[in-house]
Design a protein around this motif. Structure first.
Motif, short mmCIF file in Angstrom:
data_model
loop_
_atom_site.label_atom_id
_atom_site.label_comp_id
_atom_site.label_asym_id
_atom_site.label_seq_id
_atom_site.Cartn_x
_atom_site.Cartn_y
_atom_site.Cartn_z
N LEU A 1 -39.18 -8.55 -33.14
CA LEU A 1 -37.98 -9.10 -33.76
C LEU A 1 -38.05 -8.89 -35.28
O LEU A 1 -39.13 -8.88 -35.87
N THR A 2 -36.89 -8.73 -35.92
CA THR A 2 -36.84 -8.55 -37.36
C THR A 2 -37.46 -9.75 -38.05
O THR A 2 -37.14 -10.90 -37.74
N LEU A 3 -38.35 -9.48 -38.97
CA LEU A 3 -39.08 -10.54 -39.66
C LEU A 3 -38.30 -11.02 -40.88
O LEU A 3 -38.43 -10.49 -41.98
N VAL A 4 -37.47 -12.03 -40.68
CA VAL A 4 -36.68 -12.64 -41.76
C VAL A 4 -36.67 -14.15 -41.56
O VAL A 4 -37.06 -14.66 -40.51
N LEU B 1 -44.92 -0.93 -47.69
CA LEU B 1 -44.55 -1.86 -46.63
C LEU B 1 -44.14 -1.14 -45.35
O LEU B 1 -44.28 -1.68 -44.24
N ASN B 2 -43.62 0.08 -45.49
CA ASN B 2 -43.22 0.84 -44.29
C ASN B 2 -44.43 1.21 -43.42
O ASN B 2 -44.27 1.57 -42.26
N GLU B 3 -45.64 1.07 -43.96
CA GLU B 3 -46.84 1.36 -43.19
C GLU B 3 -47.31 0.16 -42.37
O GLU B 3 -48.22 0.28 -41.55
N VAL B 4 -46.69 -0.99 -42.58
CA VAL B 4 -47.04 -2.19 -41.81
C VAL B 4 -45.77 -2.80 -41.22
O VAL B 4 -45.58 -4.02 -41.23
N ASP B 5 -44.90 -1.96 -40.71
CA ASP B 5 -43.60 -2.45 -40.25
C ASP B 5 -43.66 -3.16 -38.92
O ASP B 5 -42.71 -3.83 -38.53
N GLU B 6 -44.76 -3.07 -38.19
CA GLU B 6 -44.89 -3.73 -36.89
C GLU B 6 -45.97 -4.81 -36.95
O GLU B 6 -46.94 -4.71 -37.71
N ASP B 7 -45.81 -5.83 -36.12
CA ASP B 7 -46.80 -6.90 -36.00
C ASP B 7 -48.17 -6.31 -35.67
O ASP B 7 -48.33 -5.56 -34.71
N GLY B 8 -49.17 -6.65 -36.48
CA GLY B 8 -50.53 -6.15 -36.24
C GLY B 8 -50.88 -4.93 -37.07
O GLY B 8 -52.06 -4.56 -37.13
N ASP B 9 -49.90 -4.31 -37.72
CA ASP B 9 -50.19 -3.12 -38.53
C ASP B 9 -50.98 -3.51 -39.79
O ASP B 9 -50.82 -4.61 -40.33
N ASN C 1 -48.99 -9.87 -40.02
CA ASN C 1 -49.55 -10.76 -38.99
C ASN C 1 -48.49 -11.36 -38.08
O ASN C 1 -48.75 -12.30 -37.34
N GLY C 2 -47.28 -10.81 -38.14
CA GLY C 2 -46.20 -11.30 -37.28
C GLY C 2 -45.38 -12.41 -37.89
O GLY C 2 -44.28 -12.69 -37.42
N HIS C 3 -45.92 -13.05 -38.92
CA HIS C 3 -45.21 -14.14 -39.59
C HIS C 3 -44.88 -13.82 -41.04
O HIS C 3 -43.94 -14.35 -41.61
N THR C 4 -45.70 -12.96 -41.64
CA THR C 4 -45.51 -12.55 -43.02
C THR C 4 -46.32 -11.29 -43.26
O THR C 4 -46.90 -10.73 -42.32
#
Length: 354
Positions: free
Chosen positions: A290-293, A217-225, A112-115
């Motif tokens: 942006l990298t989600l960290v 997790l590689n299947e949801v690597d982008e925001d919204g996946d 969801n872009g945040h987690t």
């Protein structure tokens, strides 16, 4: 038989004295009843919403958490989460009961872009929904979803801290109070949600049950996946091995709008995953690619709240004695409780029935 009981008596006396001395050395904070603040739920973090709706109401970031309160005033209130847990009062909570915490099939995973959110499939039968009771909770709380917080390296990442110690990541399992009928309705009440906080540290060995969490997790690597898990997830394997000891306090969402409607449980026992497993979270992309960290909120002021703690025995003692109270009575009651707990435990091991 008599010799066994006599030996048991000496062992238990030693344990009671040791437990009491440890408690006295950890003076609890003063008791203050939190002010109730009930708000309508508008937080996309906690439930599986449509991606477009998430984007419309989630215009915030972890770059400057102090700025959240300008757009979301509750984020500047007094009962905010997370916190640094330094001291706590012992409370005699019963043990948790984890219902349907076995294997769950075909969970939905959303970036969801945040987690990254792990939600129950819509097809799950009502009687199979995971839930918790006990642990000081007044009702049954049904599971909704779980998500994670992590840092850009393993030296930090958890939201809660224990005695200022940072953990590599933190897992939140979100539940709602079923007496309100639905998740949305429950978010209108200050006892509407219960979240279990599981601290995560990094070890050398791969956590085998955790593979189901990270392998896709590689299947949801982008925001919204979004994707559906192929493998089963065992909820029991997401919990620490010891769930009988935990901290409890009243707090809030750790994201905007920071509504103060959560009963927090933070286990003092952590789980361990490997560096390679945790690193897969750091490959995800959040808002604006942006990298989600570093998706964790800094600790907030306790603001006079009471943090309570369930010991392994479940026994309770009051340390904040006033000039009119009797500490001798409190010590006696606590010692009796601990003696009973250890007596039952040891006698069970010895095969003795009283």
């Amino acid at each position: 038989m008599t010799e066994k009981l006599l030996l048991l008596k000496y062992i238990l006396a030693f344990l009671v004295c040791s437990s009491f001395l440890q408690i006295v050395n950890n003076s609890p904070i003063r008791n203050v009843t939190p002010t109730k603040m009930v708000r309508t739920h508008e937080n996309p973090w906690i439930e599986h919403w449509e991606i477009k709706k998430q984007r419309a109401i989630s215009s915030w970031s972890y770059t400057d958490p102090e700025a959240w309160q300008h757009s979301f005033p509750t984020c500047g209130s007094n009962l905010q989460s997370p916190i640094n847990i330094e001291t706590a009062s012992l409370s005699a909570y019963p043990k948790f009961y984890f219902g349907n915490y076995g294997n769950i099939d075909r969970m939905t995973v959303t970036n969801n872009g945040h987690t990254v959110l792990f939600s129950l499939p819509s097809s799950i039968p009502a009687e199979s929904i995971p839930f918790i009771t006990g642990g000081g909770l007044s009702n049954r709380y049904n599971f909704v979803q779980f998500h994670f917080h992590w840092g850009n390296d393993s030296s930090h990442g958890s939201e809660h801290r224990i005695k200022s110690k940072k953990y590599s990541a933190e897992l939140h399992l979100v539940h709602y109070n079923t007496k309100y009928g639905s998740f949305s309705e429950a978010t209108k009440y200050d006892d509407g949600l219960a979240v279990l906080g599981v601290l995560i540290k990094v070890g050398k060995k791969i956590n085998s049950p955790f593979r189901a969490v990270v392998d896709q997790l590689n299947e949801v690597d982008e925001d919204g996946d979004e994707t559906t898990l192929v493998n089963l997830i065992s909820f029991k394997d997401l919990l620490p091995s010891r769930t009988t000891t935990f901290f409890r306090y009243s707090g809030s969402f750790t994201t905007p709008g920071c509504e103060e409607i959560i009963i927090w449980t933070v286990f003092d026992d952590s789980i361990t995953i490997s560096e390679s497993q945790l690193s897969k979270f750091r490959l995800l992309k959040g808002r604006d690619s942006l990298t989600l960290v570093n998706n964790y909120r800094p600790v907030q002021s306790l603001s006079g709240r009471t943090v309570t703690y369930r010991s392994h025995s479940g026994c309770h003692i009051t340390i904040n004695w006033s000039h009119i109270s009797s500490p001798i009575v409190d010590i006696y009651q606590y010692s009796t409780c601990v003696f009973s707990f250890y007596a039952n435990s040891f006698l069970t091991i010895l095969g003795v029935n009283l």
